[in-house]
Motif scaffolding. Structure first.
Motif, PDB file in Angstrom:
ATOM      1  N   LEU B  29     112.405  39.033  -0.655  1.00  0.00           N
ATOM      2  CA  LEU B  29     111.279  38.407   0.034  1.00  0.00           C
ATOM      3  C   LEU B  29     111.778  37.309   0.978  1.00  0.00           C
ATOM      4  O   LEU B  29     111.280  37.163   2.089  1.00  0.00           O
ATOM      5  CB  LEU B  29     110.311  37.825  -1.011  1.00  0.00           C
ATOM      6  N   ARG B  32     112.977  38.831   4.110  1.00  0.00           N
ATOM      7  CA  ARG B  32     111.877  39.311   4.941  1.00  0.00           C
ATOM      8  C   ARG B  32     111.171  38.139   5.635  1.00  0.00           C
ATOM      9  O   ARG B  32     110.849  38.204   6.816  1.00  0.00           O
ATOM     10  CB  ARG B  32     110.917  40.079   4.033  1.00  0.00           C
ATOM     11  N   LEU B  33     110.955  37.070   4.864  1.00  0.00           N
ATOM     12  CA  LEU B  33     110.293  35.898   5.433  1.00  0.00           C
ATOM     13  C   LEU B  33     111.143  35.298   6.543  1.00  0.00           C
ATOM     14  O   LEU B  33     110.649  34.910   7.591  1.00  0.00           O
ATOM     15  CB  LEU B  33     110.039  34.857   4.338  1.00  0.00           C
ATOM     16  N   LEU B  36     110.927  37.066   9.735  1.00  0.00           N
ATOM     17  CA  LEU B  36     109.672  36.845  10.446  1.00  0.00           C
ATOM     18  C   LEU B  36     109.577  35.413  10.984  1.00  0.00           C
ATOM     19  O   LEU B  36     108.573  35.041  11.589  1.00  0.00           O
ATOM     20  CB  LEU B  36     108.484  37.122   9.516  1.00  0.00           C
ATOM     21  N   GLU B  71     102.031  35.680  -2.117  1.00  0.00           N
ATOM     22  CA  GLU B  71     103.242  35.408  -1.338  1.00  0.00           C
ATOM     23  C   GLU B  71     103.175  34.013  -0.696  1.00  0.00           C
ATOM     24  O   GLU B  71     104.171  33.306  -0.631  1.00  0.00           O
ATOM     25  CB  GLU B  71     103.427  36.465  -0.255  1.00  0.00           C
TER      26      GLU B  71
END
Lengths: 595, 82
Positions: B29, B32-33, B36, B71
């Protein structure tokens, strides 16, 4: 105030140096000549307050990537007192090109060779004096990470900035004019001969989002849009499907029947009722798949799909699915096959499998045909719409129950984080290409499977050869009576069981098969069914038909999309069990209540 | 700029701004964060929330992102008192 541009190649520690020099005072802002935001900070250098701007890392001052154009445009529109150029010492043999390009601009420049600590470990050493005199600019050795040499380097930078006068932006524009000419020409050629998806500006996107993602309006608008797409696909698809059916019928009657007129009956039946009908079953799906993917590509590439997911996620999260599953589920009410193919937008496999497990319960247009016929035969015109509506509710219920039961086994570990892209208009070429890809994919993967299935059902309903087709004496009839202990408790007799076997191939042929089984068609068939079945049996048959399995094409697609025989088998088995359970509860319940 | 004690991103109201001061996520995660644009020190805005405790719509720089509350709760923020 002085202005200092921090330039360098990507991954040379330029930003590390920026952070070291600027401390915590960095801010993000706009600059003349460019459209992206740059980070800058006020620093004290040699008694002056100076603004240090962190430019994007570039490989080539005269290159044409977005970053390279940004750097060039920045230099052409902003007065610059000093360039700090950062290069990686270990790779200086390759990176010195940028140093020479920057030197030719004529701006006061200091070259900072970074990562000297690493370079020393690799045995790289640099003769600062020699390099400096050949380049005509001061050279400093630093380690931005550990701070070695930074203080001295900044002193050198201050001297360079104060000592030299600098050329104006106009002057730089002259120097860089060959690059600008290429940029302009590039843009002109691209604009006149290349199609790119049009992207709406951020402000317009935000405005549209304010309406489409509105807390109360968002969902009704979503359903409205979906309904419109749905209507479009099936309104435009119907005449196309009819056209395909007409061509197939014409070829059969006009070409193949005469060709096979002298062939033995079994060969005639195998080729026409088996293979040819199988091909026809596949062909009937093609117009729908083309239209579906034309529309889906448009929706997906427009940026709306991730917004639809945002709108429906609250409900779907509780079912172990996510917003994208919902979009596909609703598409399944048109046809399950493209809806299953559409689940490819999901990255997490458990999530995709769970979605594929529930899509077959969507009451597709082929099943609707069966229900319309049966409802008309067994119910009054006043009751029929309510019957149809209850079947739609049942379809949703089967979906929700299945998702709730299996969300534990197919737990998605994928965090639900989606980027909302700006709205775009995809190009016609993009859309057509995608439509063609999907159709060829479907044809390649499904044809063999479906044709084999149709041939098998043909054989079951036509052998042994000396009995009437689709009668109780064929293999299908025998299977029907063998299954009677299972089917009698849900009110389905041997003849209807044969229709269910046909329905396994495609729901479109269920009514046709009933015509063969009873030897009647149209109104007389309806009257006969009304005599032979009561409404409880009819409803039980419809419930079973709704849930037990959509069609052979759906199973073929499940198999090709999941690439798992076990999953496909499980999906088929579960829907059979659920169908039997629901029909059993309904039939026995209604009988117990005295109907 | 006054920094108040930290909260998580899920506690933000629509239209409010904040600065990311911590990300507590597993490697996947986190990665991925990061991709972004979620990084410590970055400025973040909560644009809107979906009904029925649905996902959040946040903006980092010029990137718009939707994420579930679970999240968002992993991202620590400090409120920026206006």
């Amino acid at each position: 105030m002085k202005r200092i541009a921090l330039m360098g190649m990507p991954n040379t520690g330029k930003s590390t140096l920026f952070n070291r020099i600027s401390g915590a005072s960095a801010r993000v802002g706009n600059w003349p000549g460019i459209t992206v935001d740059l980070t800058s900070a006020r620093i004290l250098l040699g008694g002056h307050i100076a603004e240090l701007i962190d430019l994007p890392g570039i490989y080539d001052l005269h290159g044409f990537s977005d970053d390279e154009q940004v750097v060039r445009h920045f230099l052409e529109h902003n007065d610059i007192d000093l360039v700090i150029l950062v290069l990686n010492t270990s790779q200086i043999d390759r990176q010195l090109s940028l140093g020479l390009q920057v030197r030719d601009l004529g701006l006061p420049t200091i070259l900072m060779l970074n990562m000297v600590d690493e370079a020393r470990r690799h045995g790289v050493s640099v003769d600062q004096q020699s390099m400096s005199s050949q380049l005509g600019m001061p050279v400093a050795m630093i380690s931005a990470k550990y701070g070695d040499g930074c203080k001295e380097a900044l002193q050198l930078a201050a001297q360079t900035m104060n000592r030299e006068s600098h050329p104006t932006p106009e002057h730089l524009r002259d120097r860089l004019s060959p690059d600008d000419r290429i940029e302009q020409e590039m843009e002109q050629i691209v604009r006149s001969s290349v199609q790119m998806p049009m992207e709406l500006t951020d402000q317009l996107t935000a405005k549209i989002d304010r309406i489409l993602l509105h807390p109360w309006l968002g969902l009704p608008l979503f359903f409205g849009a979906l309904y419109a797409l749905f209507q479009f696909i099936f309104t435009a698809g119907k005449p196309l499907q009819d056209g395909v059916a007409w061509i197939l019928g014409y070829l059969r009657g006009g070409v193949f029947e005469p060709m096979l007129a002298t062939a033995p009956p079994w060969l005639h039946g195998l080729l026409l009722d088996g293979v040819y009908n199988g091909v026809g079953t596949v062909a009937a799906f093609v117009p729908l798949i083309i239209l579906f993917f034309l529309v889906m590509t448009m929706v997906e590439d427009s940026g709306y799909l991730s917004r639809a997911a945002y709108l429906t996620d609250a409900l779907m999260a509780r079912l172990g699915l996510d917003g994208r599953s919902f979009v596909m589920l609703l598409m399944g009410f048109g046809c399950n096959v493209p809806a299953l193919m559409g689940t490819r937008v999901m990255r997490s496999r458990p999530l995709r499998l769970l979605t594929m497990l529930v899509i077959p319960f969507s009451l597709c247009s082929a099943r609707l045909q069966v229900f319309v016929f049966m409802a008309a035969a067994l119910f009054t015109p006043q009751q029929a719409p309510a019957v149809l509506f209850s079947l739609y509710l049942m379809s949703f219920a089967a979906t929700f129950v299945t998702a709730l039961l299996f969300k534990g086994q197919l737990r998605s570990d994928e965090p639900f984080i989606l980027e909302l892209p700006p709205y775009r208009f995809p190009t016609p070429h993009q859309i057509l290409q995608r439509g063609w890809l999907e159709v060829s994919h479907f044809l390649r993967r499904a044809t063999k499977f479906i044709v084999a299935g149709v041939v098998l059902v043909w054989a079951l309903t036509n052998f042994p050869g000396d009995v009437p087709p689709a009668s109780a004496y064929t293999f299908a009839g025998m299977i029907g009576s063998a299954l009677s202990p299972l089917l009698t408790p849900i009110g389905i007799d041997g003849q209807l069981a044969i229709a269910l076997i046909f329905g396994f191939v495609a729901k479109e042929i269920v009514i046709g098969s009933l015509a063969v089984i009873y030897g009647l068609s149209g109104d007389p068939l309806m009257q006969l069914m009304a005599c032979k079945l009561d409404w409880v049996q009819g409803m039980s048959f419809m419930l079973f038909t709704l849930i037990y399995t959509p069609c052979l094409s759906t199973i073929a697609t499940l198999k090709s999309e999941s690439r798992s025989n076990a999953f496909t088998l499980f999906s088929v088995a579960w829907s059979l069990i659920l169908a039997w359970g629901v029909s059993f509860i309904f039939y026995q319940g209604a009988r117990a209540l005295g109907y | 700029m006054l920094l108040m004690p930290s909260h998580d991103l899920a506690s933000l109201k629509p239209g409010e701004h904040a600065t990311i001061c911590g990300i507590h996520a597993d490697e996947n995660l986190h990665h991925r964060l990061n991709a972004l644009g979620f990084r410590v020190g970055k400025h973040i805005e909560l644009v809107r929330r979906a009904r029925f405790s649905g996902p959040l719509h946040v903006r980092i720089g010029s990137t718009d992102i939707v994420m579930r509350q679970s999240e968002a709760a992993r991202i620590q923020i400090s409120h920026r008192a206006a």
